[in-house]
Design a protein around this motif. Structure first.
Motif, PDB file in Angstrom:
ATOM      1  N   SER A 325       0.822  -1.205   0.000  1.00 47.97           N
ATOM      2  CA  SER A 325       0.000   0.000   0.000  1.00 47.97           C
ATOM      3  C   SER A 325       0.857   1.258   0.000  1.00 47.97           C
ATOM      4  CB  SER A 325      -0.927  -0.016   1.227  1.00 47.97           C
ATOM      5  OG  SER A 325      -1.769   1.114   1.228  1.00 47.97           O
ATOM      6  N   VAL A 326       1.884   1.285   0.830  1.00 51.75           N
ATOM      7  CA  VAL A 326       2.776   2.450   0.910  1.00 51.75           C
ATOM      8  C   VAL A 326       3.545   2.640  -0.395  1.00 51.75           C
ATOM      9  CG1 VAL A 326       4.835   3.371   2.045  1.00 51.75           C
ATOM     10  CG2 VAL A 326       3.003   2.365   3.425  1.00 51.75           C
ATOM     11  N   ALA A 327       4.040   1.547  -0.955  1.00 50.72           N
ATOM     12  CA  ALA A 327       4.835   1.634  -2.187  1.00 50.72           C
ATOM     13  C   ALA A 327       3.997   2.170  -3.344  1.00 50.72           C
ATOM     14  CB  ALA A 327       5.404   0.265  -2.535  1.00 50.72           C
ATOM     15  N   LEU A 328       2.757   1.725  -3.468  1.00 54.56           N
ATOM     16  CA  LEU A 328       1.903   2.189  -4.561  1.00 54.56           C
ATOM     17  C   LEU A 328       1.471   3.639  -4.350  1.00 54.56           C
ATOM     18  CD1 LEU A 328      -0.240  -1.006  -5.177  1.00 54.56           C
ATOM     19  CD2 LEU A 328       1.580  -0.080  -6.614  1.00 54.56           C
ATOM     20  N   LYS A 329       1.297   4.038  -3.082  1.00 55.89           N
ATOM     21  CA  LYS A 329       0.977   5.432  -2.794  1.00 55.89           C
ATOM     22  C   LYS A 329       2.109   6.338  -3.241  1.00 55.89           C
ATOM     23  CE  LYS A 329      -0.763   8.420   0.913  1.00 55.89           C
ATOM     24  NZ  LYS A 329      -1.140   8.487   2.357  1.00 55.89           N
ATOM     25  N   LYS A 330       3.358   5.897  -3.033  1.00 56.23           N
ATOM     26  CA  LYS A 330       4.517   6.667  -3.498  1.00 56.23           C
ATOM     27  C   LYS A 330       4.547   6.756  -5.018  1.00 56.23           C
ATOM     28  CE  LYS A 330       7.622   5.737   0.411  1.00 56.23           C
ATOM     29  NZ  LYS A 330       8.894   5.082   0.839  1.00 56.23           N
ATOM     30  N   GLN A 331       4.029   5.724  -5.680  1.00 58.33           N
ATOM     31  CA  GLN A 331       3.969   5.715  -7.142  1.00 58.33           C
ATOM     32  C   GLN A 331       2.822   6.574  -7.675  1.00 58.33           C
ATOM     33  OE1 GLN A 331       5.778   3.870  -9.630  1.00 58.33           O
ATOM     34  NE2 GLN A 331       7.297   3.379  -8.083  1.00 58.33           N
ATOM     35  N   GLY A 332       1.957   7.036  -6.776  1.00 61.73           N
ATOM     36  CA  GLY A 332       0.797   7.798  -7.205  1.00 61.73           C
ATOM     37  C   GLY A 332      -0.266   6.954  -7.858  1.00 61.73           C
ATOM     38  N   VAL A 333      -0.317   5.668  -7.501  1.00 66.06           N
ATOM     39  CA  VAL A 333      -1.273   4.732  -8.100  1.00 66.06           C
ATOM     40  C   VAL A 333      -2.327   4.360  -7.065  1.00 66.06           C
ATOM     41  CG1 VAL A 333      -1.561   2.470  -9.167  1.00 66.06           C
ATOM     42  CG2 VAL A 333       0.502   3.803  -9.620  1.00 66.06           C
ATOM     43  N   PRO A 334      -3.604   4.582  -7.355  1.00 72.57           N
ATOM     44  CA  PRO A 334      -4.647   4.151  -6.412  1.00 72.57           C
ATOM     45  C   PRO A 334      -4.632   2.645  -6.239  1.00 72.57           C
ATOM     46  CG  PRO A 334      -5.623   4.844  -8.502  1.00 72.57           C
ATOM     47  CD  PRO A 334      -4.176   5.216  -8.558  1.00 72.57           C
ATOM     48  N   CYS A 335      -4.874   2.216  -5.010  1.00 77.41           N
ATOM     49  CA  CYS A 335      -4.780   0.782  -4.710  1.00 77.41           C
ATOM     50  C   CYS A 335      -5.914   0.375  -3.784  1.00 77.41           C
ATOM     51  CB  CYS A 335      -3.434   0.479  -4.049  1.00 77.41           C
ATOM     52  SG  CYS A 335      -3.267  -1.197  -3.382  1.00 77.41           S
ATOM     53  N   LEU A 336      -6.480  -0.796  -4.067  1.00 83.06           N
ATOM     54  CA  LEU A 336      -7.443  -1.414  -3.161  1.00 83.06           C
ATOM     55  C   LEU A 336      -6.845  -2.722  -2.676  1.00 83.06           C
ATOM     56  CD1 LEU A 336     -10.288  -1.734  -1.861  1.00 83.06           C
ATOM     57  CD2 LEU A 336     -10.954  -2.952  -3.953  1.00 83.06           C
ATOM     58  N   LEU A 337      -6.649  -2.809  -1.349  1.00 87.13           N
ATOM     59  CA  LEU A 337      -6.260  -4.089  -0.772  1.00 87.13           C
ATOM     60  C   LEU A 337      -7.529  -4.934  -0.670  1.00 87.13           C
ATOM     61  CD1 LEU A 337      -3.881  -2.933   2.116  1.00 87.13           C
ATOM     62  CD2 LEU A 337      -3.248  -3.712  -0.172  1.00 87.13           C
ATOM     63  N   ALA A 338      -7.534  -6.073  -1.296  1.00 87.58           N
ATOM     64  CA  ALA A 338      -8.725  -6.921  -1.288  1.00 87.58           C
ATOM     65  C   ALA A 338      -9.169  -7.179   0.146  1.00 87.58           C
ATOM     66  CB  ALA A 338      -8.445  -8.239  -1.997  1.00 87.58           C
ATOM     67  N   PRO A 339     -10.458  -7.080   0.403  1.00 86.77           N
ATOM     68  CA  PRO A 339     -10.940  -7.224   1.786  1.00 86.77           C
ATOM     69  C   PRO A 339     -10.740  -8.629   2.332  1.00 86.77           C
ATOM     70  CG  PRO A 339     -12.779  -7.249   0.248  1.00 86.77           C
ATOM     71  CD  PRO A 339     -11.556  -6.900  -0.562  1.00 86.77           C
ATOM     72  N   ASP A 340     -10.573  -8.698   3.658  1.00 85.16           N
ATOM     73  CA  ASP A 340     -10.576 -10.010   4.297  1.00 85.16           C
ATOM     74  C   ASP A 340     -11.986 -10.565   4.230  1.00 85.16           C
ATOM     75  OD1 ASP A 340      -7.919  -9.661   4.931  1.00 85.16           O
ATOM     76  OD2 ASP A 340      -8.351  -8.803   6.908  1.00 85.16           O
ATOM     77  N   MET A 341     -12.104 -11.832   3.863  1.00 88.95           N
ATOM     78  CA  MET A 341     -13.429 -12.420   3.649  1.00 88.95           C
ATOM     79  C   MET A 341     -13.585 -13.685   4.490  1.00 88.95           C
ATOM     80  SD  MET A 341     -13.876 -11.867  -0.494  1.00 88.95           S
ATOM     81  CE  MET A 341     -12.426 -12.824  -0.961  1.00 88.95           C
ATOM     82  N   PRO A 342     -14.818 -14.135   4.665  1.00 89.87           N
ATOM     83  CA  PRO A 342     -15.032 -15.379   5.434  1.00 89.87           C
ATOM     84  C   PRO A 342     -14.285 -16.557   4.831  1.00 89.87           C
ATOM     85  CG  PRO A 342     -17.114 -14.225   5.084  1.00 89.87           C
ATOM     86  CD  PRO A 342     -16.089 -13.516   4.245  1.00 89.87           C
ATOM     87  N   SER A 343     -13.910 -17.478   5.663  1.00 95.62           N
ATOM     88  CA  SER A 343     -13.124 -18.639   5.243  1.00 95.62           C
ATOM     89  C   SER A 343     -13.810 -19.454   4.157  1.00 95.62           C
ATOM     90  CB  SER A 343     -12.833 -19.528   6.453  1.00 95.62           C
ATOM     91  OG  SER A 343     -12.090 -20.656   6.083  1.00 95.62           O
ATOM     92  N   ASP A 344     -15.141 -19.537   4.223  1.00 96.10           N
ATOM     93  CA  ASP A 344     -15.844 -20.427   3.301  1.00 96.10           C
ATOM     94  C   ASP A 344     -16.036 -19.865   1.899  1.00 96.10           C
ATOM     95  OD1 ASP A 344     -17.713 -18.493   3.866  1.00 96.10           O
ATOM     96  OD2 ASP A 344     -19.302 -19.880   4.497  1.00 96.10           O
ATOM     97  N   VAL A 345     -15.515 -18.645   1.612  1.00 94.50           N
ATOM     98  CA  VAL A 345     -15.615 -18.114   0.245  1.00 94.50           C
ATOM     99  C   VAL A 345     -14.294 -18.256  -0.509  1.00 94.50           C
ATOM    100  CG1 VAL A 345     -17.383 -16.474   0.974  1.00 94.50           C
ATOM    101  CG2 VAL A 345     -15.006 -15.695   0.763  1.00 94.50           C
ATOM    102  N   TYR A 346     -13.328 -18.961   0.087  1.00 93.12           N
ATOM    103  CA  TYR A 346     -12.046 -19.221  -0.571  1.00 93.12           C
ATOM    104  C   TYR A 346     -11.974 -20.674  -1.024  1.00 93.12           C
ATOM    105  CZ  TYR A 346     -10.145 -14.848   1.365  1.00 93.12           C
ATOM    106  OH  TYR A 346      -9.914 -13.538   1.689  1.00 93.12           O
ATOM    107  N   ALA A 347     -11.521 -20.865  -2.264  1.00 91.42           N
ATOM    108  CA  ALA A 347     -11.303 -22.223  -2.762  1.00 91.42           C
ATOM    109  C   ALA A 347      -9.932 -22.742  -2.367  1.00 91.42           C
ATOM    110  CB  ALA A 347     -11.446 -22.264  -4.280  1.00 91.42           C
TER     111      ALA A 347
END
Length: 387
Positions: A325-347
């Motif tokens: 997140s910090v590195a991309l902010k320095k690059q001037g690039v908007p970034c979304l860190l994918a949200p933490d999600m419930p265990s049962d939605v991951y394969a």
């Protein structure tokens, strides 16, 4: 008195001996001209003609079929068509492509459904790590200019030196034909000289890319002699006339099986720091390429299934997330860190199931990054639709 026919004698350019014959003999200049014509037809005109003769059709929420993931000729056709048709393109690996989803349930498809129109093209490819993506943009996806781009970064490629391609042990990386073959070649990539020269020809001459396309699509990825041996009564010309459907058709169901139901054990990955990562450095070069092409870029980082990590590995990954997140902010690039999600939605470690894609799509839309390309506030549209 009979007539004497004058016979012109010439010198053979190879032996130096004089000869006289009715056979056609080419001068040095004519040989050079014929060579230039043959090379022009093969290396320039044939690829151009093939693009016209072989139709490429895309349908709603199109994505390149998994079996054609190594066919970069076909990918270029899709990329060129997508850049003309869609205001937004999504680049990434199998997480974006949708390994456990059908065509209507991948992340790009979820965004299209929320927008009420096809605005996002799925240009992701299974196994496309950052170093390979750089090669893809340089050699094949050259029409991604002045576009809105969502660029996926999968931290999974930093979970070990082997995945990161920063190790020294011999490895067979994904998409080796997109890697640098000589200057800048990963130390772990140990193909022999001849194989790397073949790749170099394919990367720089459309003719060889076309040959690989024909072999993969029409002849089961076999050499022509091998294919004829296995199909002695088949007509190869007939094969070339067959229509090819490049759209994914085999994954016509959404999986609902989570990583826990598959009994995947927890992982204790150490994670490569950004400053030491080959994949991260390549990712920054990808960003530079897109900026040079005047693309408006947003980065989606993740997701990673933290439930599948040991406590120690999870703590290190969260530090890595913050650094990204910090590195991309320095690059001037908007970034979304994918949200933490419930265990049962991951394969598995990084692939969501359909429900997970829905959660991420909502978070992406909330950023407002896509509103200008959509010509409307997607968040408001989504709220109205929900009511």
């Amino acid at each position: 008195m009979g007539l004497r026919q004058s016979v012109k004698k010439e010198t053979d350019i190879f032996s130096g001996e004089e000869f006289s014959s009715n056979a056609v003999r080419l001068s040095n200049r004519e040989i050079i001209a014929a060579t230039v014509i043959v090379i022009t037809v093969l290396f320039l005109l044939l690829p151009m003609a093939w693009r016209k003769l072989e139709p490429f059709e895309s349908e709603k929420n199109f994505r390149i079929a998994e079996k054609y993931r190594d066919d970069y000729w076909a990918f270029k056709l899709w990329s060129d068509a997508a850049c003309k048709k869609y205001p937004v393109v999504f680049l990434g690996d199998s997480v974006i492509w949708g390994m456990y989803s059908d065509n209507e349930s991948s992340l790009p498809a979820k965004i299209n459904a929320a927008a009420g129109t096809e605005m996002v093209a799925n240009l992701a490819i299974d196994g496309l790590h950052s170093l390979a993506l750089k090669g893809l943009l340089e050699k094949y996806a050259t029409e991604i200019k002045n576009k809105t781009v969502i660029l996926h970064f999968n931290p999974l490629w930093l979970n070990s030196p082997e995945y990161d391609l920063s190790g020294i042990s011999p490895a067979r990386p994904n998409h080796p034909r997109l890697l640098p073959q000589f200057l800048g070649k990963p130390r772990a990539y140990d193909e022999d000289f001849g194989a790397r020269m073949d790749v170099l020809r394919e990367q720089n001459l459309h003719f060889f890319s076309l040959l690989n396309h024909i072999r993969l699509v029409y002849f089961d990825n076999s050499d022509f002699k091998e294919w004829m041996t296995e199909h002695p009564y088949s007509n190869p010309a007939k094969e070339l006339l067959g229509k090819v459907d490049y759209c994914e058709k085999e994954k016509n169901q959404n999986s609902t099986v989570s990583w826990e139901r598959n009994n995947i054990p927890k992982q204790n990955w150490s994670w490569i720091p950004l400053e030491k990562s080959r994949q991260w450095n390549a990712f920054l070069e990808v960003l530079a390429l897109l900026k040079k092409n005047d693309d408006n870029v947003m980065v989606l980082a993740g997701p990673i299934n933290k439930h599948m990590l040991t406590d120690e590995s999870r703590a290190k990954y969260e530090q890595l997330q913050a650094c990204i997140s910090v590195a991309l902010k320095k690059q001037g690039v908007p970034c979304l860190l994918a949200p933490d999600m419930p265990s049962d939605v991951y394969a598995d470690a990084s692939h969501p199931l359909e429900k997970g894609y829905g959660i991420i799509a909502v978070e992406l839309i909330k950023t407002g990054f896509l509103d200008e390309a959509a010509g409307q506030s997607l968040s408001k549209r989504m709220a109205v639709k929900a009511n």
